[in-house]
Write a protein that holds these residues in place. Sequence first.
Motif, PDB file in Angstrom:
ATOM      1  N   ASP A  31       0.824  -1.208   0.000  1.00  0.00           N
ATOM      2  CA  ASP A  31       0.000   0.000   0.000  1.00  0.00           C
ATOM      3  C   ASP A  31       0.859   1.259   0.000  1.00  0.00           C
ATOM      4  O   ASP A  31       0.568   2.242  -0.700  1.00  0.00           O
ATOM      5  N   LEU A  32       1.971   1.216   0.761  1.00  0.00           N
ATOM      6  CA  LEU A  32       2.839   2.393   0.816  1.00  0.00           C
ATOM      7  C   LEU A  32       3.633   2.559  -0.481  1.00  0.00           C
ATOM      8  O   LEU A  32       3.869   3.684  -0.925  1.00  0.00           O
ATOM      9  N   VAL A  33       4.039   1.451  -1.080  1.00  0.00           N
ATOM     10  CA  VAL A  33       4.768   1.517  -2.351  1.00  0.00           C
ATOM     11  C   VAL A  33       3.890   2.146  -3.423  1.00  0.00           C
ATOM     12  O   VAL A  33       4.278   3.099  -4.117  1.00  0.00           O
ATOM     13  N   VAL A  34       2.672   1.623  -3.566  1.00  0.00           N
ATOM     14  CA  VAL A  34       1.766   2.143  -4.588  1.00  0.00           C
ATOM     15  C   VAL A  34       1.374   3.584  -4.281  1.00  0.00           C
ATOM     16  O   VAL A  34       1.330   4.444  -5.172  1.00  0.00           O
ATOM     17  N   GLY A  35       1.112   3.887  -3.001  1.00  0.00           N
ATOM     18  CA  GLY A  35       0.732   5.245  -2.619  1.00  0.00           C
ATOM     19  C   GLY A  35       1.829   6.244  -2.918  1.00  0.00           C
ATOM     20  O   GLY A  35       1.563   7.341  -3.435  1.00  0.00           O
ATOM     21  N   ALA A  36       3.084   5.886  -2.597  1.00  0.00           N
ATOM     22  CA  ALA A  36       4.205   6.802  -2.832  1.00  0.00           C
ATOM     23  C   ALA A  36       4.388   7.047  -4.325  1.00  0.00           C
ATOM     24  O   ALA A  36       4.614   8.183  -4.766  1.00  0.00           O
ATOM     25  N   LEU A  37       4.281   5.992  -5.144  1.00  0.00           N
ATOM     26  CA  LEU A  37       4.472   6.158  -6.581  1.00  0.00           C
ATOM     27  C   LEU A  37       3.305   6.891  -7.220  1.00  0.00           C
ATOM     28  O   LEU A  37       3.491   7.645  -8.184  1.00  0.00           O
ATOM     29  N   ALA A  38       2.100   6.686  -6.679  1.00  0.00           N
ATOM     30  CA  ALA A  38       0.947   7.436  -7.196  1.00  0.00           C
ATOM     31  C   ALA A  38       1.110   8.926  -6.885  1.00  0.00           C
ATOM     32  O   ALA A  38       0.814   9.786  -7.727  1.00  0.00           O
ATOM     33  N   ALA A  39       1.588   9.244  -5.677  1.00  0.00           N
ATOM     34  CA  ALA A  39       1.841  10.651  -5.327  1.00  0.00           C
ATOM     35  C   ALA A  39       2.900  11.249  -6.241  1.00  0.00           C
ATOM     36  O   ALA A  39       2.779  12.378  -6.710  1.00  0.00           O
ATOM     37  N   HIS A  40       3.943  10.463  -6.523  1.00  0.00           N
ATOM     38  CA  HIS A  40       4.994  10.933  -7.436  1.00  0.00           C
ATOM     39  C   HIS A  40       4.426  11.211  -8.826  1.00  0.00           C
ATOM     40  O   HIS A  40       4.726  12.240  -9.453  1.00  0.00           O
ATOM     41  N   SER A  41       3.586  10.288  -9.303  1.00  0.00           N
ATOM     42  CA  SER A  41       2.997  10.442 -10.629  1.00  0.00           C
ATOM     43  C   SER A  41       2.177  11.718 -10.728  1.00  0.00           C
ATOM     44  O   SER A  41       2.149  12.371 -11.775  1.00  0.00           O
ATOM     45  N   ALA A  42       1.525  12.085  -9.624  1.00  0.00           N
ATOM     46  CA  ALA A  42       0.724  13.311  -9.601  1.00  0.00           C
ATOM     47  C   ALA A  42       1.575  14.538  -9.316  1.00  0.00           C
ATOM     48  O   ALA A  42       1.074  15.664  -9.369  1.00  0.00           O
ATOM     49  N   GLY A  43       2.845  14.320  -8.985  1.00  0.00           N
ATOM     50  CA  GLY A  43       3.720  15.449  -8.673  1.00  0.00           C
ATOM     51  C   GLY A  43       3.455  16.047  -7.313  1.00  0.00           C
ATOM     52  O   GLY A  43       3.837  17.193  -7.054  1.00  0.00           O
ATOM     53  N   THR A  44       2.854  15.283  -6.407  1.00  0.00           N
ATOM     54  CA  THR A  44       2.482  15.833  -5.084  1.00  0.00           C
ATOM     55  C   THR A  44       2.881  14.898  -3.938  1.00  0.00           C
ATOM     56  O   THR A  44       2.012  14.279  -3.320  1.00  0.00           O
ATOM     57  N   PRO A  45       4.150  14.831  -3.602  1.00  0.00           N
ATOM     58  CA  PRO A  45       5.292  15.471  -4.279  1.00  0.00           C
ATOM     59  C   PRO A  45       6.051  14.445  -5.115  1.00  0.00           C
ATOM     60  O   PRO A  45       5.873  13.242  -4.934  1.00  0.00           O
ATOM     61  N   PRO A  46       6.941  14.917  -6.000  1.00  0.00           N
ATOM     62  CA  PRO A  46       7.822  13.980  -6.695  1.00  0.00           C
ATOM     63  C   PRO A  46       8.835  13.402  -5.717  1.00  0.00           C
ATOM     64  O   PRO A  46       9.396  14.130  -4.899  1.00  0.00           O
ATOM     65  N   ILE A  47       9.030  12.099  -5.768  1.00  0.00           N
ATOM     66  CA  ILE A  47       9.972  11.454  -4.851  1.00  0.00           C
ATOM     67  C   ILE A  47      11.198  10.975  -5.621  1.00  0.00           C
ATOM     68  O   ILE A  47      11.193  10.908  -6.853  1.00  0.00           O
ATOM     69  N   ALA A  48      12.259  10.628  -4.877  1.00  0.00           N
ATOM     70  CA  ALA A  48      13.465  10.110  -5.533  1.00  0.00           C
ATOM     71  C   ALA A  48      13.305   8.642  -5.894  1.00  0.00           C
ATOM     72  O   ALA A  48      13.791   8.191  -6.928  1.00  0.00           O
ATOM     73  N   GLY A  49      12.606   7.891  -5.034  1.00  0.00           N
ATOM     74  CA  GLY A  49      12.432   6.473  -5.291  1.00  0.00           C
ATOM     75  C   GLY A  49      11.966   5.766  -4.043  1.00  0.00           C
ATOM     76  O   GLY A  49      11.597   6.396  -3.039  1.00  0.00           O
ATOM     77  N   VAL A  50      11.983   4.438  -4.100  1.00  0.00           N
ATOM     78  CA  VAL A  50      11.520   3.606  -2.986  1.00  0.00           C
ATOM     79  C   VAL A  50      12.590   2.575  -2.676  1.00  0.00           C
ATOM     80  O   VAL A  50      13.124   1.918  -3.585  1.00  0.00           O
ATOM     81  N   LEU A  51      12.911   2.424  -1.400  1.00  0.00           N
ATOM     82  CA  LEU A  51      13.853   1.415  -0.927  1.00  0.00           C
ATOM     83  C   LEU A  51      13.089   0.392  -0.093  1.00  0.00           C
ATOM     84  O   LEU A  51      12.512   0.731   0.950  1.00  0.00           O
ATOM     85  N   LEU A  52      13.079  -0.858  -0.545  1.00  0.00           N
ATOM     86  CA  LEU A  52      12.385  -1.949   0.153  1.00  0.00           C
ATOM     87  C   LEU A  52      13.354  -2.676   1.075  1.00  0.00           C
ATOM     88  O   LEU A  52      14.482  -2.994   0.673  1.00  0.00           O
ATOM     89  N   THR A  53      12.937  -2.937   2.300  1.00  0.00           N
ATOM     90  CA  THR A  53      13.789  -3.641   3.261  1.00  0.00           C
ATOM     91  C   THR A  53      13.243  -5.036   3.537  1.00  0.00           C
ATOM     92  O   THR A  53      12.201  -5.431   3.014  1.00  0.00           O
ATOM     93  N   LEU A  54      13.985  -5.773   4.370  1.00  0.00           N
ATOM     94  CA  LEU A  54      13.602  -7.122   4.824  1.00  0.00           C
ATOM     95  C   LEU A  54      13.644  -8.159   3.700  1.00  0.00           C
ATOM     96  O   LEU A  54      13.118  -9.262   3.858  1.00  0.00           O
ATOM     97  N   ASN A  55      14.271  -7.799   2.563  1.00  0.00           N
ATOM     98  CA  ASN A  55      14.351  -8.717   1.429  1.00  0.00           C
ATOM     99  C   ASN A  55      12.975  -9.187   0.966  1.00  0.00           C
ATOM    100  O   ASN A  55      12.817 -10.277   0.421  1.00  0.00           O
ATOM    101  N   GLU A  56      11.962  -8.345   1.230  1.00  0.00           N
ATOM    102  CA  GLU A  56      10.599  -8.625   0.800  1.00  0.00           C
ATOM    103  C   GLU A  56      10.255  -7.750  -0.407  1.00  0.00           C
ATOM    104  O   GLU A  56      10.732  -6.618  -0.518  1.00  0.00           O
ATOM    105  N   ARG A  57       9.424  -8.282  -1.288  1.00  0.00           N
ATOM    106  CA  ARG A  57       8.991  -7.509  -2.456  1.00  0.00           C
ATOM    107  C   ARG A  57       7.493  -7.669  -2.642  1.00  0.00           C
ATOM    108  O   ARG A  57       6.943  -8.736  -2.345  1.00  0.00           O
TER     109      ARG A  57
END
Length: 692
Positions: free
Chosen positions: A261-287
């Motif tokens: 949910d946070l991955v999709v939410g962050a990228l959706a916010a980036h897509s809308a430019g509110t705000p643009p983010i640098a990227g996403v770092l996933l931890t725990l070796n989970e995808r």
Amino acid sequence: MARSVYVTGIDRGDGRQVVELGVMELLTRQVDRVGVFRPLVHDGPDRLFDLLRVRYRLSQDPATVYGMDYQEASALQAEKGTDELVAQLVERFHRVAREYEVVLVLGTDFHATQLPEELAVNARLANEFGASVIPVVGGKGQSAEAVRAETRNAFRAYESLGCDVLAMVANRVAPEDRDVIAERLAARLPVPCYVLPDEPALSAPTVAQITQALGAEVVLGDDSGLARDALDFVFGGALLPNFLNALTPGCLVVTPGDRADLVVGALAAHSAGTPPIAGVLLTLNERPSREILTLAGRLAPGTPVISVSGNSFPTAAELFSLEGKMNAATPRKAETALGLFERHVDTGDLLKRVSVARTGRVTPMMFEHDLLEQARADRRRVVLPEGEEERVLRAADVLVRRDVCELTLLGDGEVIRKKAADLGIDLKDTRLIDPSTSDMRQRFAERYAELRAHKGVSVELAYDVVSDVNYFGTLMVQEGLADGMVSGSVHSTAATIRPAFEIIKTKREASIVSSVFFMCLADRVLVYGDCAVNPDPNAEQLADIAVQSAATAARFGVEPRIAMLSYSTGTSGSGADVDKVREATKLVREAHPELKIEGPIQYDAAVEPSVAATKLPGSEVAGQATVLIFPDLNTGNNTYKAVQRSAGAVAVGPVLQGLRKPVNDLSRGALVSDIVNTVAITAIQSQPTASA
């Protein structure tokens, strides 16, 4: 012997790479051949030299750049003393100095060097090299008073050791302290002191650097996304609404890989430019699942998603210890650094203090440097109608970072913001206007209808016409809302300049609108006209083109010596085509006796002294022409393209001349650097002293 500038410091962490890059920019603006020498070097890649080598096209053999490594130097100093160490470094320095007009010396970095009295060693080397010194003092995390005291002490230390101190630099100071530090140091030091505020983007690691440092795996993203600066870190753990409120521009989102949910939410916010983010770092070796990753890739194409095996806490500890470094792979950091240097350093005064005489040749790089410097000296407003085009956005990024001019981008605001976000470009200082929804559309429609009433244009028709980005941008220039316009990267020449013919029109003293290309050869800049607008000018029009081209050349620092080109030289040929050129030459001489002009003349006799000595001995133009006027568009267009491709020349243009206000056209194959140069030219043309 070459003149040398030695950039040094008093401790590590001063960020002096900004100063070293800025000084290199100044030196290459003055002379063609600049050498680099680093007396002492650590094992491993030299990031700064790699950046200088790529950016300034240095041909210097890397083996000559370095004196010796620190381990060798420490052993030599311990065994044979400082005098022997200095003697060997001086000998190696002079091998470089003999080959170059000026040498930039990069002082020691005060990091694990094992050199006793390191400041004194730098001072000794500078004196032995005959180099003037620019000491840099780091101010990050220090009070204003501490920065002032440390800067004064550093000046006294280098001066007492006999150094010729050109200027002092206090770098990375708190932005709110910059002005007061500068004011008080100016009153206390006998040399200029330039105070540079801390710029977070310079110390921010890129996503690529984070990926390498953490040994992360790239799950999604491209090279452009990986080049983004991570200006902040936001750790995901909250519910989505609260998490979205915590996002900041340019942040790297760090979240366990099972929080889809946070991955999709962050990228959706980036897509809308509110705000643009640098990227996403996933931890725990989970995808996230394949379906979620597919959605993520569609939401924000190119935005990096990287993965590490550790959990968030140790990952956070590593992230906060990282600091971005400028290198050849981070050109945008270099633009930011140069913009910072040029805003806060009196570059003209510093050049005078360096006392490096400008070479007689004008190289492409020197010409491009001069363009940016001239434009920056009196910042103007330029409108770019093709705001949705990637190359235009990348050029806008460079222009803003270098503080060249104020920009307005035209197009759909949401599309522009999304593309900018995908490219990692910050548009906070750039104005965006959508002509189709702008509240200026009705005003422009009425104005255009007024200007074209003689052609039967109604307000209703004009309302549709002015929604076109080129018409809208041209009307912004006409109405004083912008000083110039640049278009053509995706539009035809006709679509770009037709609105200018209809709305802005020609100057009173110009009979036609024409164009020139600045042809930047290896050792000089020539002006070619007209290679883009007029298919077959008559004698009067050709004379006008020659006069306009001479004025444009002079405006941009090229002394005009005009060659009116033909297939014959002097009186050797006859025929209608030659007679046209001969008549045009006569008209220019009669109207402007102050101009140096020769014609008709063949190209080889115009530019090659040995040929000129045979065909037109005693001519003040032949063999040294700088402005070459072609008899027709067919000849001019083919010649400029042949020279561009065969001689490797940089062709800047076409630059339009004869309009009341500047509008310039781009080639549809224009590179980002071409757009930057053309915008700078347009800004200069709009400055009050411009005559072109």
